[in-house]
Structures are given as structure tokens and as C-alpha cells.
Design a protein around this motif. Structure first.
Motif, PDB file in Angstrom:
ATOM      1  N   ASP A 152       8.655  19.147  -2.051  1.00  0.00           N
ATOM      2  CA  ASP A 152       9.552  18.706  -0.982  1.00  0.00           C
ATOM      3  C   ASP A 152       9.523  19.689   0.181  1.00  0.00           C
ATOM      4  O   ASP A 152       9.518  19.292   1.352  1.00  0.00           O
ATOM      5  CB  ASP A 152      10.988  18.589  -1.514  1.00  0.00           C
TER       6      ASP A 152
ATOM      7  N   SER B   8      12.265  11.834  -4.644  1.00  0.00           N
ATOM      8  CA  SER B   8      12.967  12.753  -3.747  1.00  0.00           C
ATOM      9  C   SER B   8      12.095  13.118  -2.549  1.00  0.00           C
ATOM     10  O   SER B   8      12.593  13.311  -1.429  1.00  0.00           O
ATOM     11  CB  SER B   8      13.381  14.022  -4.501  1.00  0.00           C
TER      12      SER B   8
ATOM     13  N   GLU C  96      12.095  10.152  -0.124  1.00  0.00           N
ATOM     14  CA  GLU C  96      13.371  10.005   0.567  1.00  0.00           C
ATOM     15  C   GLU C  96      13.540  11.009   1.708  1.00  0.00           C
ATOM     16  O   GLU C  96      14.338  10.796   2.622  1.00  0.00           O
ATOM     17  CB  GLU C  96      14.531  10.153  -0.422  1.00  0.00           C
TER      18      GLU C  96
END
Length: 513
Positions: free
Chosen positions: A284, A318, A321
Motif C-alpha cells: 500500500d 486494501s 481501495e
């Protein structure tokens, strides 16, 4: 004696001019540094001390205090080494104060006195020019990057001794062995990659048309199809049909790469639209940016270019998103305990995926996935993410006759010409606004720039009811229809343009409906 040396600092994507203030006085010997410094900056006093010794400069036993302002900003990196060393030499009277007047200094020092490259040179030199600084002394390996900015003198040095010799020659600059760097010209860099072209792709005419529409309006798009249908091949050729970067955009993109430390002497200016295709195992933080020393992530490195996410459902949910904010706001906001950072993220998302885990649904001759497996696989792409994608198209399996056909396919140059014409229409339409592409239109301005006739409005009302659209999806259909009309050379949106735009929303309803 007191001295003040101008240097530069990076905070997120922004640059500011900082000041290295040095005071050297008789008293208890010591070397103190203040100004909210991180470990890399605190370690500068040892690098500077040893570099001065190895440059045959002896520091007398004095109390030396170094302050880097503005004090409220966290200082990071090793770019303060050279200005600290110069500040000490000025305070000791070994360099005249006139030598550093209106001069910005940047550079990391090696223990042997060599000056190493640093990141963020391009935005710092831009800021220096705005603040009326006359010259910048930079590491030799950063010279071409700094020389992109005109009307400011760029001096490249490879060692501390060379820097000292230059600054001592205040009155006789013409006798200097180090001459200012010539301006880096945009023409001297990367040529457009001609190794790939849409002419190499047989079949998939509907997908090519969808790509043309997406490129013309800078719309986000998703391709769904079985393995081997050409999704990745098509995606890699999208930069060949996008308009060239303007000089303003080159500097904008290059600034991001400079802050990320990805510019060097061989590539001092980004002249092609970025194309980034991260692996689905990306973290991420690597995608969004940030870290202990905040840097732009892949999302920001794709600014003004293409972010290609192959096998989209294989990315962690995740991670997917994270795209919500940049897809909508064209920027990404990262909050840390010591500051907030905003990175630009105006990119074109191109995603590709299989319709099921094995990739062959709905062909039940090849697909053995259960309904639950398919639903679980598709559910990794949430509704809000789908709503932010303007164009969804299906890439069916290519027939053997299409692969072996000898027809001459349309070249990228021809498609690019149509895209450029559509972009020119948008440029004229939005000439007095902050918009540049149809995809950027906000809902409040759609009625102004995407007017619908009676028949077109009635058609959209029926589509809204039948497809159970969200407000965002409704507006995106209108924006895509506006782009289709631009490609058709029409000032008004017609029912045919809306029909084509609706087709690009039908596929997501078919799979996720």
C-alpha cells in the motif's frame, strides 16, 4: 563570526528555500546543530568534519553552532552537507562572504570531500529562480537536471576543494575553470518509443475503439477478458496515442521524479508520458507514497500518464481501495505525525482482469469455477471503484483467422491524430476554466458543457431507471458521451453518442449486476 548560506529543502512535493546559519566563536570546542533535524542531517557534522580534514582544511578549536531554518520544518536527507561546510569556512574567514551572495548551495559530502548527488534538485532550482537567486552550486551529477531551468546560473562541482576554489574567486569569475552549465534542452532527451504500435494488434476492434475514447477524454478504463486476448498488449500501446507532454507538463512530471530521486545525468527531464505497471504484490505504501522519509508513490509517478494495473482482482483489496481518493480528486493526501503531504495524482487508470479465477467464464467448456468462486473473485472490485471507472469493455478471445489475417491495421499515428483533434475541441471548450479534459468535469458543470436535447434527456432517464445507476455513473455516461461526440466532430451530444457511452457501462452491470 556569523555566516548565512542559502540552500533548499523538500517538503512533500513542494520546495522551499532554507538557510544554514553558522556561528563560530572562541570558547569550549564543540559542534552543535539545531533546527528539528533527523538522523541523516545530524550525522552531517561528522561527514563535514572529516571531509574538511581530507580537503586540507583544519578547523581550529572553536565552538561552532549550526542552525537550519525554518526551524518548524523537519529537515531530512544529506543535501545540507555542502552548505554546512561552506558556512563553516565563511565563518572562519577562509571564504569571503561575497562569494556566497545570492548563491544557493546543495550537495552531499563523502568523507574524501567528493560531492554526491541529491534528490529534489529540479523543484529547488525552480524555487531559487522565483526568489531571484542568481546562481546554484550543485553536484556535478545533478547539473543537467538543474540546467533545465533557464535564466539562472548553474555551477556543477565534484568536490569540496573545487567548491572552495570557485567561491574564493569573487572578482575574477572569467578566470574560473568551472563555467556555468549550458541549459538542458527538451529536444536532447528521450525520443518517442516506436517499438510498439497499434498496427501490431489484429482484431479487438471494439477494444481499440474503447481505448481511443478513453484516451481522447482521459477517462479511466477497465478491460475484461480471458488470458491471451491482448489486454496487456493494448494497454502498453496507449501512450503511443496520447498527446505529447507540453514543456509545462514535462517540468511538472520531472519535479515528481526529482523528489523521488529518479532523475540523474542520463535522464534529467521526463519528456514522455509515464507508463507504470506495478505488480499485484505491491505494498500500500509503495503505491500511495509516504514512508519514514516521505516520497511519491507509484500513483504520483504516473501523474499525467498511465497507471496500468494488470490482473486487478489479484491486488489486495486494501491496495485497490487506495485508488478511491486519487481517482476522484486527482491527488493523494498522506498524513504523518510530523506533517501532511499532498502529492499530485492526475493519471489515466487502465486496468485489466479475467472474468473469473481461471479466466474463461462464461465459456463453460473451459471454465470450472463455481458461482461462489466467481462472485468472490469479482467482489474484490468494490462498487465505489467501479463507479469511478468511466469505460468498461470486454476483450473476447481472438479468432485464429484474425491472428493470421494479413490486413493492414490502423497505426497509432492515425488514432493519435483523432485523439488530438478531440483534445483540441476540449481545450477550446474549457479555455476559461481549470478543466482540460471531459473526464475532469464535476457534476455541477455537466449541464453547462454537456447539454442534452429532449430526446437525449429522455434516453438518459430510461437508462438511469433500467440500469439502476448511481449519480456518479449517470454523470460519467454523459461525460463519455461528450468525448464520443468530440471524436465525431459534433458540438452537440446525440443519441448515438449516448448509446455508445452506455455500452461502456453495460459490461460492469453484466458481471457485477
Amino acid at each position: 563570526m556569523y555566516s548565512r548560506v542559502i540552500t533548499g529543502a523538500i517538503s512533500g512535493i513542494d520546495s522551499i528555500l532554507a538557510a544554514v546559519e553558522v556561528d563560530a566563536q572562541k570558547g569550549m570546542p564543540g559542534f552543535e546543530m539545531v533546527g528539528q533535524l533527523n538522523n541523516e542531517v545530524r550525522e552531517a557534522k561528522e561527514r563535514v568534519r572529516v571531509a574538511l580534514k581530507n580537503t586540507s582544511v583544519e578547523i581550529p578549536p572553536m565552538r561552532i553552532t549550526v542552525s537550519i531554518s525554518p526551524a518548524e520544518m523537519r529537515k531530512e536527507g544529506a543535501s545540507y552537507d555542502l552548505p554546512i561546510a561552506v558556512g563553516i569556512l565563511v565563518s572562519l574567514g577562509l571564504i569571503p562572504k561575497e562569494g556566497i551572495q545570492d548563491t544557493l548551495i546543495l550537495g552531499e559530502l563523502g568523507l574524501n570531500g567528493e560531492v554526491h548527488s541529491v534528490r529534489g534538485v529540479l523543484p529547488i532550482v525552480q524555487k531559487a529562480k522565483q526568489e531571484q537567486v542568481r546562481r546554484c552550486i550543485l553536484p556535478l551529477s545533478n547539473v543537467r537536471e538543474g540546467a533545465v531551468i533557464n535564466e539562472i546560473e548553474i555551477i556543477g562541482v565534484k568536490s569540496l576543494s573545487e567548491t572552495i576554489a570557485y567561491l574564493r574567486e569573487v572578482e575574477e569569475r572569467k578566470a574560473q575553470k568551472i563555467s556555468p552549465a549550458e541549459r538542458t534542452l527538451i529536444e536532447s532527451f528521450d525520443a518517442i518509443d516506436t517499438d510498439v504500435d497499434f498496427a501490431e494488434i489484429n482484431g479487438q476492434e471494439a477494444v481499440k475503439r474503447a481505448v481511443e475514447v478513453a484516451a481522447a477524454g482521459f477517462h479511466h478504463m477497465l478491460m475484461i477478458g480471458p488470458p491471451g486476448s491482448g489486454k496487456t498488449m493494448i494497454a502498453k500501446r496507449i501512450p503511443t496515442i496520447l498527446p505529447d507532454l507540453s514543456m509545462e507538463e514535462c517540468l511538472e512530471v520531472s519535479t515528481i521524479y526529482s523528489v523521488a530521486g529518479q532523475l540523474d545525468d542520463s535522464r534529467a527531464l521526463i519528456t514522455q508520458r509515464p507508463f507504470l505497471d506495478p505488480h499485484h504484490t505491491i505494498s500500500d505504501q509503495a503505491l500511495a507514497g509516504g514512508g519514514r522519509i516521505p516520497r511519491p508513490g507509484v500513483i504520483s509517478l504516473a501523474h499525467r500518464g498511465v497507471l496500468f494495473m494488470d490482473e486487478l482482482p489479484e491486488f489486495r483489496r486494501s491496495t485497490i481501495e487506495i485508488l478511491r481518493q486519487p481517482l476522484e480528486d486527482k491527488r493523494i493526501h498522506i498524513a504523518r505525525t510530523y506533517g501532511n503531504f499532498i502529492y499530485p495524482a492526475d493519471f489515466m487508470l487502465v486496468a485489466a482482469m479475467n472474468p473469473c479465477p481461471c479466466g474463461y467464464f462464461p465459456d463453460r467448456n473451459h471454465c470450472n469455477c463455481s458461482e461462489a468462486d466467481i462472485r468472490r473473485y469479482l467482489s474484490k472490485i468494490s462498487g465505489p471503484i467501479l463507479d469511478r471507472i468511466d469505460v468498461v469493455t470486454e476483450a473476447p478471445r481472438v479468432d485464429i483467422h484474425q491472428l493470421s489475417a494479413t490486413v493492414e491495421n490502423e497505426r497509432s499515428a492515425a488514432i493519435k491524430a483523432r485523439v488530438m483533434e478531440a483534445r483540441e475541441r476540449q481545450k477550446y471548450r474549457y479555455r476559461d476554466t481549470a478543466y482540460r479534459f471531459n473526464a475532469q468535469l464535476r457534476s455541477g458543470d455537466i449541464r453547462t458543457y454537456c447539454k442534452l436535447g429532449i430526446d437525449e434527456q429522455k434516453m438518459m432517464e430510461e437508462v438511469f431507471a433500467i440500469m439502476n445507476l448511481s449519480a456518479r455513473a449517470y454523470h460519467k455516461i454523459i461525460k463519455v458521451a461528450r468525448t464520443v461526440a468530440d471524436l465525431d466532430g459534433k458540438d452537440e451530444i446525440g443519441t448515438a453518442h449516448i448509446s455508445e457511452a452506455v455500452c461502456y457501462r453495460r459490461n460492469d452491470k453484466e458481471y457485477w449486476g
